[in-house]
Design a protein around this motif. Sequence first.
Motif, PDB file in Angstrom:
ATOM      1  N   ASN A   1       0.857  -1.183   0.000  1.00 34.37           N
ATOM      2  CA  ASN A   1       0.000   0.000   0.000  1.00 34.37           C
ATOM      3  C   ASN A   1       0.897   1.239   0.000  1.00 34.37           C
ATOM      4  O   ASN A   1       1.550   1.534   1.001  1.00 34.37           O
ATOM      5  CB  ASN A   1      -0.898  -0.016   1.238  1.00 34.37           C
ATOM      6  N   PRO A   2       0.929   1.970  -1.109  1.00 35.25           N
ATOM      7  CA  PRO A   2       1.867   3.102  -1.187  1.00 35.25           C
ATOM      8  C   PRO A   2       1.488   4.260  -0.271  1.00 35.25           C
ATOM      9  O   PRO A   2       2.288   5.168  -0.070  1.00 35.25           O
ATOM     10  CB  PRO A   2       1.792   3.511  -2.660  1.00 35.25           C
ATOM     11  N   LYS A   3       0.275   4.200   0.303  1.00 32.35           N
ATOM     12  CA  LYS A   3      -0.148   5.327   1.146  1.00 32.35           C
ATOM     13  C   LYS A   3       0.386   5.208   2.565  1.00 32.35           C
ATOM     14  O   LYS A   3       0.236   6.137   3.356  1.00 32.35           O
ATOM     15  CB  LYS A   3      -1.683   5.385   1.194  1.00 32.35           C
ATOM     16  N   PHE A   4       0.945   4.060   2.920  1.00 34.52           N
ATOM     17  CA  PHE A   4       1.466   3.894   4.282  1.00 34.52           C
ATOM     18  C   PHE A   4       2.896   3.357   4.183  1.00 34.52           C
ATOM     19  O   PHE A   4       3.163   2.471   3.365  1.00 34.52           O
ATOM     20  CB  PHE A   4       0.578   2.931   5.082  1.00 34.52           C
ATOM     21  N   PRO A   5       3.801   3.884   5.004  1.00 33.13           N
ATOM     22  CA  PRO A   5       5.199   3.437   4.869  1.00 33.13           C
ATOM     23  C   PRO A   5       5.385   1.972   5.269  1.00 33.13           C
ATOM     24  O   PRO A   5       4.834   1.540   6.291  1.00 33.13           O
ATOM     25  CB  PRO A   5       5.958   4.365   5.812  1.00 33.13           C
ATOM     26  N   ALA A   6       6.133   1.241   4.454  1.00 32.19           N
ATOM     27  CA  ALA A   6       6.568  -0.091   4.877  1.00 32.19           C
ATOM     28  C   ALA A   6       7.754   0.123   5.806  1.00 32.19           C
ATOM     29  O   ALA A   6       8.494   1.084   5.665  1.00 32.19           O
ATOM     30  CB  ALA A   6       6.970  -0.925   3.677  1.00 32.19           C
ATOM     31  N   ARG A   7       7.914  -0.774   6.780  1.00 33.75           N
ATOM     32  CA  ARG A   7       9.001  -0.601   7.739  1.00 33.75           C
ATOM     33  C   ARG A   7      10.297  -1.180   7.186  1.00 33.75           C
ATOM     34  O   ARG A   7      10.313  -1.867   6.165  1.00 33.75           O
ATOM     35  CB  ARG A   7       8.674  -1.254   9.076  1.00 33.75           C
ATOM     36  N   MET A   8      11.365  -0.909   7.914  1.00 34.85           N
ATOM     37  CA  MET A   8      12.646  -1.508   7.559  1.00 34.85           C
ATOM     38  C   MET A   8      13.007  -2.544   8.619  1.00 34.85           C
ATOM     39  O   MET A   8      12.374  -2.631   9.669  1.00 34.85           O
ATOM     40  CB  MET A   8      13.723  -0.448   7.453  1.00 34.85           C
ATOM     41  N   ARG A   9      14.033  -3.302   8.293  1.00 39.40           N
ATOM     42  CA  ARG A   9      14.523  -4.315   9.217  1.00 39.40           C
ATOM     43  C   ARG A   9      14.989  -3.670  10.526  1.00 39.40           C
ATOM     44  O   ARG A   9      15.509  -2.561  10.516  1.00 39.40           O
ATOM     45  CB  ARG A   9      15.695  -5.008   8.541  1.00 39.40           C
ATOM     46  N   GLY A  10      14.773  -4.378  11.646  1.00 39.20           N
ATOM     47  CA  GLY A  10      15.383  -3.939  12.905  1.00 39.20           C
ATOM     48  C   GLY A  10      14.624  -2.892  13.687  1.00 39.20           C
ATOM     49  O   GLY A  10      15.197  -2.264  14.562  1.00 39.20           O
ATOM     50  N   VAL A  11      13.351  -2.667  13.378  1.00 43.92           N
ATOM     51  CA  VAL A  11      12.564  -1.741  14.193  1.00 43.92           C
ATOM     52  C   VAL A  11      11.309  -2.444  14.716  1.00 43.92           C
ATOM     53  O   VAL A  11      10.877  -3.446  14.161  1.00 43.92           O
ATOM     54  CB  VAL A  11      12.156  -0.456  13.425  1.00 43.92           C
ATOM     55  N   VAL A  12      10.756  -1.873  15.784  1.00 47.53           N
ATOM     56  CA  VAL A  12       9.552  -2.430  16.401  1.00 47.53           C
ATOM     57  C   VAL A  12       8.335  -1.744  15.778  1.00 47.53           C
ATOM     58  O   VAL A  12       8.413  -0.595  15.343  1.00 47.53           O
ATOM     59  CB  VAL A  12       9.591  -2.206  17.927  1.00 47.53           C
ATOM     60  N   GLU A  13       7.224  -2.471  15.728  1.00 46.95           N
ATOM     61  CA  GLU A  13       5.990  -1.861  15.254  1.00 46.95           C
ATOM     62  C   GLU A  13       4.795  -2.439  15.990  1.00 46.95           C
ATOM     63  O   GLU A  13       4.912  -3.461  16.678  1.00 46.95           O
ATOM     64  CB  GLU A  13       5.845  -2.060  13.748  1.00 46.95           C
ATOM     65  N   LYS A  14       3.654  -1.802  15.833  1.00 49.19           N
ATOM     66  CA  LYS A  14       2.428  -2.232  16.509  1.00 49.19           C
ATOM     67  C   LYS A  14       1.258  -1.436  15.960  1.00 49.19           C
ATOM     68  O   LYS A  14       1.449  -0.502  15.186  1.00 49.19           O
ATOM     69  CB  LYS A  14       2.544  -2.015  18.012  1.00 49.19           C
ATOM     70  N   CYS A  15       0.062  -1.788  16.411  1.00 51.20           N
ATOM     71  CA  CYS A  15      -1.158  -1.056  16.050  1.00 51.20           C
ATOM     72  C   CYS A  15      -0.999   0.426  16.397  1.00 51.20           C
ATOM     73  O   CYS A  15      -0.529   0.775  17.476  1.00 51.20           O
ATOM     74  CB  CYS A  15      -2.336  -1.648  16.814  1.00 51.20           C
ATOM     75  N   ASN A  16      -1.429   1.295  15.474  1.00 52.96           N
ATOM     76  CA  ASN A  16      -1.330   2.733  15.743  1.00 52.96           C
ATOM     77  C   ASN A  16      -2.722   3.377  15.831  1.00 52.96           C
ATOM     78  O   ASN A  16      -2.844   4.581  15.670  1.00 52.96           O
ATOM     79  CB  ASN A  16      -0.483   3.421  14.682  1.00 52.96           C
ATOM     80  N   PHE A  17      -3.750   2.567  16.043  1.00 53.41           N
ATOM     81  CA  PHE A  17      -5.133   3.050  16.081  1.00 53.41           C
ATOM     82  C   PHE A  17      -5.483   3.775  14.783  1.00 53.41           C
ATOM     83  O   PHE A  17      -6.333   4.656  14.774  1.00 53.41           O
ATOM     84  CB  PHE A  17      -5.368   3.977  17.284  1.00 53.41           C
ATOM     85  N   CYS A  18      -4.829   3.417  13.689  1.00 52.93           N
ATOM     86  CA  CYS A  18      -5.053   4.051  12.385  1.00 52.93           C
ATOM     87  C   CYS A  18      -4.924   5.567  12.487  1.00 52.93           C
ATOM     88  O   CYS A  18      -5.767   6.313  11.965  1.00 52.93           O
ATOM     89  CB  CYS A  18      -6.408   3.662  11.814  1.00 52.93           C
ATOM     90  N   THR A  19      -3.869   6.009  13.146  1.00 59.20           N
ATOM     91  CA  THR A  19      -3.719   7.450  13.356  1.00 59.20           C
ATOM     92  C   THR A  19      -3.660   8.200  12.034  1.00 59.20           C
ATOM     93  O   THR A  19      -4.074   9.352  11.929  1.00 59.20           O
ATOM     94  CB  THR A  19      -2.500   7.724  14.254  1.00 59.20           C
ATOM     95  N   GLU A  20      -3.164   7.504  10.971  1.00 57.65           N
ATOM     96  CA  GLU A  20      -3.103   8.152   9.650  1.00 57.65           C
ATOM     97  C   GLU A  20      -4.502   8.320   9.055  1.00 57.65           C
ATOM     98  O   GLU A  20      -4.755   9.230   8.285  1.00 57.65           O
ATOM     99  CB  GLU A  20      -2.180   7.352   8.723  1.00 57.65           C
ATOM    100  N   ARG A  21      -5.424   7.429   9.422  1.00 57.90           N
ATOM    101  CA  ARG A  21      -6.806   7.555   8.953  1.00 57.90           C
ATOM    102  C   ARG A  21      -7.563   8.586   9.794  1.00 57.90           C
ATOM    103  O   ARG A  21      -8.370   9.359   9.277  1.00 57.90           O
ATOM    104  CB  ARG A  21      -7.508   6.192   9.025  1.00 57.90           C
ATOM    105  N   LEU A  22      -7.293   8.600  11.095  1.00 57.33           N
ATOM    106  CA  LEU A  22      -7.926   9.587  11.971  1.00 57.33           C
ATOM    107  C   LEU A  22      -7.607  10.996  11.495  1.00 57.33           C
ATOM    108  O   LEU A  22      -8.462  11.888  11.546  1.00 57.33           O
ATOM    109  CB  LEU A  22      -7.441   9.408  13.419  1.00 57.33           C
ATOM    110  N   ALA A  23      -6.382  11.168  11.007  1.00 53.94           N
ATOM    111  CA  ALA A  23      -5.936  12.489  10.573  1.00 53.94           C
ATOM    112  C   ALA A  23      -6.773  13.014   9.414  1.00 53.94           C
ATOM    113  O   ALA A  23      -6.869  14.223   9.215  1.00 53.94           O
ATOM    114  CB  ALA A  23      -4.455  12.441  10.184  1.00 53.94           C
ATOM    115  N   VAL A  24      -7.376  12.115   8.628  1.00 57.43           N
ATOM    116  CA  VAL A  24      -8.206  12.571   7.504  1.00 57.43           C
ATOM    117  C   VAL A  24      -9.689  12.281   7.777  1.00 57.43           C
ATOM    118  O   VAL A  24     -10.490  12.153   6.854  1.00 57.43           O
ATOM    119  CB  VAL A  24      -7.758  11.926   6.172  1.00 57.43           C
TER     120      VAL A  24
END
Lengths: 389, 273
Positions: B196-219
């Motif tokens: 999905n080009p609208k959301f950044p893909a992560r790189m190796r070696g970092v932590v991630e988790k649910c963000n409550f769709c903060t990018e969707r909330l913003a719009v």
Amino acid sequence: MIEKALTGSKGYWAWMIFLLAIMGMGGMFYTQQWNYGLGITGMSRDVTWGIYISQFTFLVGVAAGGLMLVLPYYLHNYKEFGRITILGEFMAIAAVIMCLMFILADLGQPIRALNVMLYPTPNSMLFWDMIVLNGYLFLNVVCGWAVLHAEYKGVKYSSWVKKLILLSIPWAVSIHTVTAFLYCGLPGRHFWLTAILAPRFLASAFAAGPALLLVVALIMERTTFFKVGQVAKDKLVTIIGYAAIINFFFLACEFFVGFYSNIPGHMHTLEYLFWGLSHDGHVYNNLVPFMRASVVMGIVGIALIFVSRSKKSDGLLAASCVLIFLSLWIDKGLGLVLGGFVPNMLEQVTEYYPTVPEIGVTAAIWATGFFVLTLLYKVAISVKLEKES
Amino acid sequence: MKKDRRDFLKIAGLAAVAGIGAPSAFGSLLRGSDEALAAAPAAGGEEAAKSGKRLGMVINVRAFAAQPELAEKCTEVCHSIHNVPDFGNPKDEIKWIWKDKYNNVFADSSHYKRPGGLAEVPVLALCNHCDKPPCVRACPTKATFKKSDGVVAMDYHRCIGCRFCMAACPYGARSFNWRDPRGKDENGNPFIKTLNPKFPARMRGVVEKCNFCTERLAVGQIPACVEAVAGTGAMFFGDLNDPNSEISQILSLYYTVQRKPSLGTYPSLFYII
């Protein structure tokens, strides 16, 4: 002074080349990890820290253990330790270097490590650990080198050095306290969530550090003209023996609280470590042989170390120190960190097995530590022998 | 005598400075959770910051019991829009929202002779967006932080991959990129099925988790999982501090529970069992 490390016997050079070979091998494994990611290790979503962080935790103890030589000599003017105090300071240098290397090896993005300083975060214990570890390294490098250099020049060290040495005494306590705080402040990790974690760390540090030092010193007695002195040895036996006893007393306290209170979260990890944890019809027990061996070796080591003193037997002393050191290494360098992740936060069990590249990198960092240690001890012993002859 | 007095004044001055400085220094250790300090400790996690926005979610387990396929739907939509890779093994697994057993999600709650079938019901687990998040307290670089709307967010470009937050999270909500998520498996299949080009893909070696769709909330959109189950009454989302919000009404109507409330993390996720 450093030139003392550039001349040595065949055995000295063979040992250094052997260590360099392990370092090179580990370097190759680290390249693999660099290219593939930490997935090359045995760590997983459930067991997120492996032998890198557990070695780091153990070695903070070895570094802090130097305190047991510095404190009696500088604070209580215990002259018998005059010849070996420098060994404690130099061992702290080697141990802290290993600690920092293990942290770097464990980072997913090591090139971003300086973010810890660029965005200082006082609410994170890792931030404080960075400060105390680097500070302790600085203090020991400066104090150790200044004192030895003064001896080399045949003068007394400057008065500012004494102040830094006195500062290094509480600082040694701080490195292991803050390292314990990394673990014991996390809600939900019942095995780590114990107020005696820092005291436990310190007790094991004050046994493991001097035990390793004494083994190395006994080897040097065999290979050089350096002598520790019987009185100093006997005093070290007292220190190591009692610290190890206190360590096991603390462990017994953990067992009492866990099993008498009968709170499942406080028992699960202890069960996993010492008996095996039954879960969904399967018994998970891959650390049980190690943990049991740790207890047996510790108790036998404590008994033998006091026997060795009454018999004035160096062989027995070395054997008991090795046993105590190995016991504490398993207890803290394996069980404490790995056990904390079992069971996971959803009460599922994932066991951890280190991979070959992971063990290779670990061995290489240990080799680097021994390389630095040998280098520093070579300088220290040469200077001391030169002054005494 | 004179010298003694000067020494005394020096010590008294230092002590005064230390006395003023100590509480604030101690307070800074607990930052990342300061708002909720005023909450009643006896409330066991139900109380929270009373002012400002605090986004939260209600998960209606009964609705998921009636339509078990909903849970899978939530995971799918979330993982596809957020470029969550699928490595096909539990060791490298990355997940933001997933279904698990009731016994695991609510591991510390006991139900002797549970009502029929609860053990088999899919219960969604995700980041609890705690009001006092231990992960934020542990992070040494502020790569994970709490936003003013209550969302616990991450900066993937600052994360050093120390995984302290993973040890600190009592809900197992965090995942680590053990290998390159943008890579391919042995058969040449990408770990991220469609990027999905609208959301950044992560790189190796970092932590991630649910963000409550903060990018969707913003719009002005709601979280994708809540949208995916819209109309079923399975999930509700909104401002917990707004007495007129739908979620506030739901919370006052139903008996809800939180995961591990005794830990004082004040989760913003509530479950109707």
